[in-house]
Write a protein that holds these residues in place. Sequence first.
Motif, PDB file in Angstrom:
ATOM      1  N   VAL A 167      46.989  39.821  39.044  1.00  0.00           N
ATOM      2  CA  VAL A 167      45.794  40.034  38.180  1.00  0.00           C
ATOM      3  C   VAL A 167      44.535  39.411  39.093  1.00  0.00           C
ATOM      4  N   ILE A 168      43.456  40.016  39.258  1.00  0.00           N
ATOM      5  CA  ILE A 168      42.264  39.586  39.924  1.00  0.00           C
ATOM      6  C   ILE A 168      41.024  39.990  39.115  1.00  0.00           C
ATOM      7  N   VAL A 169      39.993  39.067  38.896  1.00  0.00           N
ATOM      8  CA  VAL A 169      38.759  39.634  38.155  1.00  0.00           C
ATOM      9  C   VAL A 169      37.753  39.296  39.143  1.00  0.00           C
ATOM     10  N   ALA A 243      46.165  32.179  33.253  1.00  0.00           N
ATOM     11  CA  ALA A 243      45.717  30.756  33.134  1.00  0.00           C
ATOM     12  C   ALA A 243      44.644  30.422  32.839  1.00  0.00           C
ATOM     13  N   GLU A 244      44.219  29.902  31.783  1.00  0.00           N
ATOM     14  CA  GLU A 244      42.790  29.743  31.067  1.00  0.00           C
ATOM     15  C   GLU A 244      42.017  29.055  32.096  1.00  0.00           C
ATOM     16  N   LYS A 245      42.392  27.868  32.892  1.00  0.00           N
ATOM     17  CA  LYS A 245      41.696  27.192  33.851  1.00  0.00           C
ATOM     18  C   LYS A 245      41.141  28.028  34.975  1.00  0.00           C
ATOM     19  N   ASP A 246      41.816  29.087  35.437  1.00  0.00           N
ATOM     20  CA  ASP A 246      41.421  29.959  36.374  1.00  0.00           C
ATOM     21  C   ASP A 246      40.295  31.041  35.942  1.00  0.00           C
ATOM     22  N   MET A 273      35.759  43.500  36.785  1.00  0.00           N
ATOM     23  CA  MET A 273      36.760  44.636  36.483  1.00  0.00           C
ATOM     24  C   MET A 273      37.928  43.700  36.861  1.00  0.00           C
ATOM     25  N   ILE A 274      38.951  44.239  36.311  1.00  0.00           N
ATOM     26  CA  ILE A 274      40.446  43.659  36.843  1.00  0.00           C
ATOM     27  C   ILE A 274      41.051  44.540  37.770  1.00  0.00           C
ATOM     28  N   VAL A 275      41.930  43.824  38.501  1.00  0.00           N
ATOM     29  CA  VAL A 275      42.597  44.675  39.760  1.00  0.00           C
ATOM     30  C   VAL A 275      43.972  44.305  39.468  1.00  0.00           C
ATOM     31  N   PHE A 276      45.074  44.990  39.397  1.00  0.00           N
ATOM     32  CA  PHE A 276      46.356  44.888  39.539  1.00  0.00           C
ATOM     33  C   PHE A 276      46.746  45.329  40.997  1.00  0.00           C
ATOM     34  N   ALA A 298      35.266  36.649  43.047  1.00  0.00           N
ATOM     35  CA  ALA A 298      36.386  37.234  42.445  1.00  0.00           C
ATOM     36  C   ALA A 298      37.615  36.223  42.687  1.00  0.00           C
ATOM     37  N   VAL A 299      38.592  36.093  41.699  1.00  0.00           N
ATOM     38  CA  VAL A 299      39.607  35.013  41.743  1.00  0.00           C
ATOM     39  C   VAL A 299      40.803  35.671  40.984  1.00  0.00           C
ATOM     40  N   LEU A 300      41.936  35.175  41.489  1.00  0.00           N
ATOM     41  CA  LEU A 300      43.236  35.555  41.003  1.00  0.00           C
ATOM     42  C   LEU A 300      43.355  34.826  39.589  1.00  0.00           C
ATOM     43  N   ILE A 301      43.635  35.550  38.637  1.00  0.00           N
ATOM     44  CA  ILE A 301      43.909  34.796  37.185  1.00  0.00           C
ATOM     45  C   ILE A 301      45.147  34.882  36.599  1.00  0.00           C
ATOM     46  N   GLY A 302      46.118  35.658  37.068  1.00  0.00           N
ATOM     47  CA  GLY A 302      47.306  35.727  36.505  1.00  0.00           C
ATOM     48  C   GLY A 302      48.208  36.742  37.045  1.00  0.00           C
TER      49      GLY A 302
END
Lengths: 336, 336
Positions: A167-169, A243-246, A273-276, A298-302
């Motif tokens: 999951v990327i935002v 992860a909340e920290k991300d 936006m969120i990308v899967f 953009a970062v990986l969040i999950g």
Amino acid sequence: MKFDRILLEHGGGGLLSNNLIAETFLPLLQNTYLERLEDGAVFDVGGVRLCISTDSYVVNPLFFPGGNIGSLAVHGTVNDISMCGGKPLYLSCGFIIEEGFPTADLERIIRSMGEAAANAGVQIVTGDTKVVAKGAADGLFINTSGIGVVEYPSVISVRSIRPGDLVIVNGPIGDHGAAVMSKRQELGYETDVVSDSAPLNSLVADILKASPNVHCMRDATRGGLGAILAEIAGQADLEITIAEKDIPVREEVKGICEILGLDPLFLANEGKMIVFCPEADAPAVLAAMRAHPYGRDAVLIGRVEKGIRGRLIMATIIGGSREVDLPVGELVPRIC
Amino acid sequence: MKFDRILLEHGGGGLLSNNLIAETFLPLLQNTYLERLEDGAVFDVGGVRLCISTDSYVVNPLFFPGGNIGSLAVHGTVNDISMCGGKPLYLSCGFIIEEGFPTADLERIIRSMGEAAANAGVQIVTGDTKVVAKGAADGLFINTSGIGVVEYPSVISVRSIRPGDLVIVNGPIGDHGAAVMSKRQELGYETDVVSDSAPLNSLVADILKASPNVHCMRDATRGGLGAILAEIAGQADLEITIAEKDIPVREEVKGICEILGLDPLFLANEGKMIVFCPEADAPAVLAAMRAHPYGRDAVLIGRVEKGIRGRLIMATIIGGSREVDLPVGELVPRIC
């Protein structure tokens, strides 16, 4: 649970919004397109794959740091079409104007729509104007609907999400909600938070070019990242862990949230936006996003897991983990 | 003339509506589609000719004899697409609901939308719901937008109208306006006038099958037959002559108009359309219309002439003739 009367919470993007749609709209308008509960509907006409989307904008105040109802109405529908994998082409606009509305404000708003459309590379090709008596509407409401062409070969949908997807935002969350709320409430100080309202179609085009395996995209508008991810987890019947920290949140947004008692996780975004996508494709997708002005952060969040049922689990900063539910109350009415 | 503030008359379908669009919307959103001022926009995507249209519905009261805001919202957009020569396929709906709105009324309205869509052979495939606080909207507003496919080979447009074209209407005018007004005002007696709200797409399909030379079609909604014909005469820069004696109006509608001081010529219709075609094709078009339930009472009401400038001339029943202008005032606010 059903209510005799519509509550503000039915429009908040949380649990009651979902219930209203599931219990009232879907049974009465039943068709397979609506039941997919995506941001728009995708169908074929004469061998061409198209998608349409609609949104009514009731944001209050009409002008906020970083935009106004006009630019928002263009970005919102451009983004909804983009999230279906569509390249937005043409928009319609429907105005409901309260009698006595200042013509100068109307012109400023329409000018913003024109500029936003030009920036996004779409055209506003048809429209409608209604005027209602003083007191029968609050200033101005705008509906935009739009059509796009879908050229991406695989199906972008909640139904395509698979365990193992990342999951990327595309950047820090909560800016739009914080900007609107800072304008609406008396904060007691000046803030420089501006709405992230932006057209994401060219970012999406770059993402889709980078990977043939994007499974799902969603813009984190009303209800914020938290509500959208919880909703997707439920619809996909898979567990999403974040992860909340991300999760990126600007310091100023955190500050406004503390003062107003809000959680940035549930604050609306209009350019996020969120990308899967599968883990193997994530580096290419992240690189493409970071090369784009609207995806620089953009970062990986999950990650998506099989799980026991569709739910969103957040590893908290203090070391525990908790389930994030769809919000039940109305957090911030008329945020878009 | 420009006004500092928006007036009710800016939404009436008359002169001020046209001015608002010409002076405010067109210059700020300039593109060739909007400038055509048709009921929708027609364009090609991937070799397929499509059209889209949008309308927001603010009718008051929400329920009226012969329909409600839900069925009206479906018929209106189905008809606008049909008037562009399009076969309507898919609709979107956007709801703006006032907090406290009765859920039972909402369900009744959505059920009507579903039934109206099924009757018209279209699907409502995507939607949006917003709720605003009590007092920020008057009950319920609905936007519908829609997409259709255009298969008719020649261009249906005001620009296609030629001198010598005949003008046909599909039945008696003013029913919708009279029905809504009879419900809104205290008439002092019961009337049996019901709205003519109906989907005209299958009638249009029959008309287009009957003649390859239909030049223009328009539904005579807000502003009524008079405003629409005066507007078309101006846009086409041709003279349209109509005979008052040929214009069908039900006796009950005449009665309501006399009591309320209204002119049926300017009363809204939601199931009436005007067809422009060459004289040679008129018999076939009339026959096709009369064979359809929504065109049984179709009649010839006028003719297009070269004239000195675009205007609508009516031969009156008492033997004279007069120019019919676009109405300046708001005749009946929130009629659709």
